[in-house]
Scaffold this motif. Structure first.
Motif, PDB file in Angstrom:
ATOM      1  N   LEU A  35       0.781  -0.909  -0.104  1.00 60.42           N
ATOM      2  CA  LEU A  35       0.139   0.014   0.143  1.00 60.42           C
ATOM      3  C   LEU A  35       0.721   1.266  -0.142  1.00 60.42           C
ATOM      4  O   LEU A  35       0.263   2.370  -0.185  1.00 60.42           O
ATOM      5  CB  LEU A  35      -0.930  -0.052   1.308  1.00 60.42           C
ATOM      6  CG  LEU A  35      -2.032  -0.959   1.080  1.00 60.42           C
ATOM      7  CD1 LEU A  35      -2.592  -1.180   2.672  1.00 60.42           C
ATOM      8  CD2 LEU A  35      -3.211  -0.729   0.022  1.00 60.42           C
ATOM      9  N   GLY A  36       2.109   1.209   0.225  1.00 61.36           N
ATOM     10  CA  GLY A  36       3.033   2.482   0.021  1.00 61.36           C
ATOM     11  C   GLY A  36       2.942   3.238   1.289  1.00 61.36           C
ATOM     12  O   GLY A  36       3.031   4.497   1.204  1.00 61.36           O
ATOM     13  N   LEU A  37       2.817   2.607   2.706  1.00 63.50           N
ATOM     14  CA  LEU A  37       2.938   3.571   3.728  1.00 63.50           C
ATOM     15  C   LEU A  37       4.337   3.809   4.255  1.00 63.50           C
ATOM     16  O   LEU A  37       4.660   4.890   4.519  1.00 63.50           O
ATOM     17  CB  LEU A  37       2.033   2.676   4.970  1.00 63.50           C
ATOM     18  CG  LEU A  37       0.626   3.039   4.867  1.00 63.50           C
ATOM     19  CD1 LEU A  37      -0.072   2.247   3.918  1.00 63.50           C
ATOM     20  CD2 LEU A  37       0.083   2.656   6.398  1.00 63.50           C
ATOM     21  N   ILE A  38       5.048   2.588   3.960  1.00 58.95           N
ATOM     22  CA  ILE A  38       6.619   2.761   4.202  1.00 58.95           C
ATOM     23  C   ILE A  38       7.157   2.316   2.898  1.00 58.95           C
ATOM     24  O   ILE A  38       6.760   1.506   2.163  1.00 58.95           O
ATOM     25  CB  ILE A  38       7.070   2.049   5.470  1.00 58.95           C
ATOM     26  CG1 ILE A  38       6.502   0.334   5.352  1.00 58.95           C
ATOM     27  CG2 ILE A  38       6.405   2.483   6.824  1.00 58.95           C
ATOM     28  CD1 ILE A  38       7.288  -0.479   6.530  1.00 58.95           C
ATOM     29  N   VAL A  39       8.551   2.805   2.955  1.00 59.04           N
ATOM     30  CA  VAL A  39       9.065   2.337   1.734  1.00 59.04           C
ATOM     31  C   VAL A  39       9.502   0.833   1.766  1.00 59.04           C
ATOM     32  O   VAL A  39       9.296   0.149   0.782  1.00 59.04           O
ATOM     33  CB  VAL A  39      10.578   3.072   1.813  1.00 59.04           C
ATOM     34  CG1 VAL A  39      11.558   2.393   0.575  1.00 59.04           C
ATOM     35  CG2 VAL A  39      10.326   4.603   1.278  1.00 59.04           C
ATOM     36  N   ASP A  40      10.072   0.313   2.808  1.00 54.87           N
ATOM     37  CA  ASP A  40      10.392  -1.153   2.787  1.00 54.87           C
ATOM     38  C   ASP A  40      10.730  -1.627   4.309  1.00 54.87           C
ATOM     39  O   ASP A  40      10.736  -0.574   5.164  1.00 54.87           O
ATOM     40  CB  ASP A  40      11.543  -1.578   2.071  1.00 54.87           C
ATOM     41  CG  ASP A  40      11.907  -2.863   1.703  1.00 54.87           C
ATOM     42  OD1 ASP A  40      10.956  -3.730   2.117  1.00 54.87           O
ATOM     43  OD2 ASP A  40      12.368  -3.100   0.784  1.00 54.87           O
ATOM     44  N   ASP A  41      10.569  -3.008   4.679  1.00 52.17           N
ATOM     45  CA  ASP A  41      10.602  -3.167   5.907  1.00 52.17           C
ATOM     46  C   ASP A  41      11.907  -3.902   6.169  1.00 52.17           C
ATOM     47  O   ASP A  41      12.139  -4.696   7.219  1.00 52.17           O
ATOM     48  CB  ASP A  41       9.560  -4.362   6.226  1.00 52.17           C
ATOM     49  CG  ASP A  41       9.333  -5.537   5.170  1.00 52.17           C
ATOM     50  OD1 ASP A  41      10.138  -5.550   4.341  1.00 52.17           O
ATOM     51  OD2 ASP A  41       8.723  -6.603   5.718  1.00 52.17           O
ATOM     52  N   ASN A  42      13.257  -3.612   5.169  1.00 53.76           N
ATOM     53  CA  ASN A  42      14.416  -4.030   5.441  1.00 53.76           C
ATOM     54  C   ASN A  42      15.046  -3.062   6.574  1.00 53.76           C
ATOM     55  O   ASN A  42      14.642  -1.981   6.935  1.00 53.76           O
ATOM     56  CB  ASN A  42      15.185  -3.967   4.052  1.00 53.76           C
ATOM     57  CG  ASN A  42      15.451  -2.479   3.837  1.00 53.76           C
ATOM     58  OD1 ASN A  42      15.661  -1.653   4.484  1.00 53.76           O
ATOM     59  ND2 ASN A  42      15.006  -2.401   2.306  1.00 53.76           N
ATOM     60  N   PRO A  43      16.162  -3.619   7.019  1.00 53.93           N
ATOM     61  CA  PRO A  43      16.777  -2.865   8.079  1.00 53.93           C
ATOM     62  C   PRO A  43      17.274  -1.361   7.952  1.00 53.93           C
ATOM     63  O   PRO A  43      17.560  -0.598   8.679  1.00 53.93           O
ATOM     64  CB  PRO A  43      18.023  -3.838   8.669  1.00 53.93           C
ATOM     65  CG  PRO A  43      17.533  -5.060   8.067  1.00 53.93           C
ATOM     66  CD  PRO A  43      16.831  -5.068   6.844  1.00 53.93           C
ATOM     67  N   ASP A  44      17.559  -1.217   6.736  1.00 53.22           N
ATOM     68  CA  ASP A  44      17.709   0.185   6.163  1.00 53.22           C
ATOM     69  C   ASP A  44      16.551   1.133   6.283  1.00 53.22           C
ATOM     70  O   ASP A  44      16.780   2.102   6.845  1.00 53.22           O
ATOM     71  CB  ASP A  44      18.315   0.396   4.766  1.00 53.22           C
ATOM     72  CG  ASP A  44      19.717  -0.400   4.830  1.00 53.22           C
ATOM     73  OD1 ASP A  44      20.589  -0.381   5.613  1.00 53.22           O
ATOM     74  OD2 ASP A  44      19.842  -0.959   3.413  1.00 53.22           O
ATOM     75  N   ASN A  45      15.412   0.614   6.058  1.00 51.63           N
ATOM     76  CA  ASN A  45      14.296   1.484   6.124  1.00 51.63           C
ATOM     77  C   ASN A  45      13.636   1.398   7.237  1.00 51.63           C
ATOM     78  O   ASN A  45      12.748   2.223   7.707  1.00 51.63           O
ATOM     79  CB  ASN A  45      13.354   1.245   5.114  1.00 51.63           C
ATOM     80  CG  ASN A  45      13.942   1.612   3.581  1.00 51.63           C
ATOM     81  OD1 ASN A  45      14.249   0.772   2.876  1.00 51.63           O
ATOM     82  ND2 ASN A  45      14.254   2.666   3.343  1.00 51.63           N
ATOM     83  N   MET A  46      13.652   0.303   8.074  1.00 51.11           N
ATOM     84  CA  MET A  46      13.289   0.133   9.275  1.00 51.11           C
ATOM     85  C   MET A  46      14.093  -0.777  10.199  1.00 51.11           C
ATOM     86  O   MET A  46      14.229  -1.769  10.373  1.00 51.11           O
ATOM     87  CB  MET A  46      11.892  -1.039   9.053  1.00 51.11           C
ATOM     88  CG  MET A  46      10.858  -0.857  10.262  1.00 51.11           C
ATOM     89  SD  MET A  46       9.586  -1.780   9.805  1.00 51.11           S
ATOM     90  CE  MET A  46       9.658  -3.411  10.526  1.00 51.11           C
ATOM     91  N   PRO A  47      15.132   0.232  10.824  1.00 50.12           N
ATOM     92  CA  PRO A  47      16.119  -0.183  11.471  1.00 50.12           C
ATOM     93  C   PRO A  47      15.863  -0.999  12.979  1.00 50.12           C
ATOM     94  O   PRO A  47      16.874  -1.723  13.506  1.00 50.12           O
ATOM     95  CB  PRO A  47      16.748   0.930  11.850  1.00 50.12           C
ATOM     96  CG  PRO A  47      16.064   2.061  11.988  1.00 50.12           C
ATOM     97  CD  PRO A  47      14.895   1.605  10.789  1.00 50.12           C
ATOM     98  N   PHE A  48      14.714  -0.975  13.359  1.00 52.32           N
ATOM     99  CA  PHE A  48      14.288  -1.710  14.472  1.00 52.32           C
ATOM    100  C   PHE A  48      13.066  -2.652  14.184  1.00 52.32           C
ATOM    101  O   PHE A  48      12.258  -2.036  13.371  1.00 52.32           O
ATOM    102  CB  PHE A  48      13.797  -0.755  15.606  1.00 52.32           C
ATOM    103  CG  PHE A  48      14.955   0.310  15.697  1.00 52.32           C
ATOM    104  CD1 PHE A  48      15.973  -0.053  16.568  1.00 52.32           C
ATOM    105  CD2 PHE A  48      14.558   1.653  15.504  1.00 52.32           C
ATOM    106  CE1 PHE A  48      16.950   1.076  16.676  1.00 52.32           C
ATOM    107  CE2 PHE A  48      15.634   2.713  15.657  1.00 52.32           C
ATOM    108  CZ  PHE A  48      16.408   2.373  16.445  1.00 52.32           C
ATOM    109  N   PRO A  49      13.052  -3.888  14.948  1.00 50.16           N
ATOM    110  CA  PRO A  49      11.829  -4.609  14.542  1.00 50.16           C
ATOM    111  C   PRO A  49      10.777  -4.120  15.221  1.00 50.16           C
ATOM    112  O   PRO A  49      10.803  -3.037  16.307  1.00 50.16           O
ATOM    113  CB  PRO A  49      12.304  -5.944  15.377  1.00 50.16           C
ATOM    114  CG  PRO A  49      13.276  -5.661  16.238  1.00 50.16           C
ATOM    115  CD  PRO A  49      14.159  -4.483  15.817  1.00 50.16           C
ATOM    116  N   PRO A  50       9.658  -4.481  14.707  1.00 56.21           N
ATOM    117  CA  PRO A  50       8.117  -3.757  15.302  1.00 56.21           C
ATOM    118  C   PRO A  50       8.241  -4.296  16.763  1.00 56.21           C
ATOM    119  O   PRO A  50       8.569  -5.372  17.013  1.00 56.21           O
ATOM    120  CB  PRO A  50       7.227  -4.589  14.470  1.00 56.21           C
ATOM    121  CG  PRO A  50       8.083  -5.106  13.363  1.00 56.21           C
ATOM    122  CD  PRO A  50       9.176  -5.368  13.703  1.00 56.21           C
TER     123      PRO A  50
END
Length: 107
Positions: free
Chosen positions: A66-81
């Motif tokens: 849906l394009g809310l975040i760029v990606d869920d990889n560690p560069d774009n999401m550095p912390f786990p949920p």
């Protein structure tokens, strides 16, 4: 399952309106309201179809994004949920997802 999550996020979470731009760097808070608690490996592993619908759509890799975040990889999401499991009456469970923008990475 991904399509089900996509529909729930789009209709219930976003009211049918997708964001104009995805968040480049994000962190997530997930509140899981349920009558029972899951082991952490199941609770966190079960987030995969939800995360897949939050990222930018890629036709072959992730058609449900849906394009809310760029990606869920560690560069774009550095912390786990971060997930918290909270009690709810039977048949009244729900999942709340809070997305927070992080500052750009220091270079």
């Amino acid at each position: 399952l991904r399509r089900t999550w996509r529909l729930k996020v789009l209709t219930r979470g976003l009211g049918g309106k997708k964001p104009a731009e995805p968040i480049e760097r994000a962190t997530l808070l997930v509140l899981r309201h349920s009558s029972g608690k899951l082991d952490w490996d199941n609770a966190l592993g079960g987030l995969k179809p939800l995360l897949d619908c939050l990222v930018v759509r890629k036709a072959k890799v992730n058609p449900d994004g849906l394009g809310l975040i760029v990606d869920d990889n560690p560069d774009n999401m550095p912390f786990p949920p971060y997930m918290q499991q909270l009690p709810a009456p039977p048949e009244n469970g729900l999942t709340e997802v809070f997305i927070y923008r992080l500052p750009d990475a220091m270079g």
